[in-house]
Design a protein around this motif. Structure first.
Motif, PDB file in Angstrom:
ATOM      1  N   ALA A  18       0.860  -1.174   0.000  1.00  0.00           N
ATOM      2  CA  ALA A  18       0.000   0.000   0.000  1.00  0.00           C
ATOM      3  C   ALA A  18       0.902   1.232   0.000  1.00  0.00           C
ATOM      4  N   SER A  61      -4.644   1.517  -1.411  1.00  0.00           N
ATOM      5  CA  SER A  61      -4.364   0.102  -1.169  1.00  0.00           C
ATOM      6  C   SER A  61      -3.502  -0.470  -2.291  1.00  0.00           C
ATOM      7  N   TRP A  62      -3.026  -1.699  -2.102  1.00  0.00           N
ATOM      8  CA  TRP A  62      -2.116  -2.296  -3.075  1.00  0.00           C
ATOM      9  C   TRP A  62      -2.766  -2.431  -4.450  1.00  0.00           C
ATOM     10  N   SER A 100       0.418  -4.156   3.501  1.00  0.00           N
ATOM     11  CA  SER A 100      -1.008  -3.884   3.395  1.00  0.00           C
ATOM     12  C   SER A 100      -1.753  -3.900   4.725  1.00  0.00           C
ATOM     13  N   PRO A 139      -3.610   3.164   7.217  1.00  0.00           N
ATOM     14  CA  PRO A 139      -2.992   3.995   6.183  1.00  0.00           C
ATOM     15  C   PRO A 139      -2.661   5.393   6.680  1.00  0.00           C
TER      16      PRO A 139
END
Length: 123
Positions: A32, A51-52, A100, A104
């Motif tokens: 991420a 996100s990834w 991940s 965040p």
């Protein structure tokens, strides 16, 4: 993962800039990504995260509706489109990568950081 941010510069209030972050390494798509910024004398603050897969995005309240984060895993790159810039957006902007898992918004969750690119917004 090594990260290289670019695209900063001087822009007038109300203008736009697009920041780019190029990553090295074959595992980029498993991370991420996030953008943070640090103004002189202040803490490094979260700006945006993705996100990834790119399916999930996150924004600080101060930039919602003005900034947009995106990524291109085929190009090992993440971008930050900044519109309607304000003088208070002036800062050094950093891209960062994290596994991940984890929040965040929390800069301590990010393992890798780019060198930063300066954005200056004049009034």
């Amino acid at each position: 993962v090594q990260l290289q941010a670019s695209g900063g510069g001087l822009v007038q209030a109300g203008g736009s800039l697009r920041l780019s972050c190029a990553a090295s390494g074959r595992t980029f798509s498993s991370y991420a990504m996030g953008w943070f910024r640090q103004a002189p004398g202040k803490e490094r603050d979260f700006v945006a995260g993705i996100s990834w897969s790119g399916a999930l995005t996150y924004y600080a309240d101060s930039v919602k509706g003005r900034f947009s984060i995106s990524r291109d895993n085929a190009k090992n790159s993440v971008y930050l489109q900044m519109n309607s810039l304000k003088p208070e957006d002036t800062a050094v902007y950093y891209c960062a990568a994290r596994p991940s898992l984890g929040s965040p918004y929390d800069k301590t969750m990010y393992d890798y950081w780019g060198q930063g690119t300066l954005v200056t917004v004049s009034s």
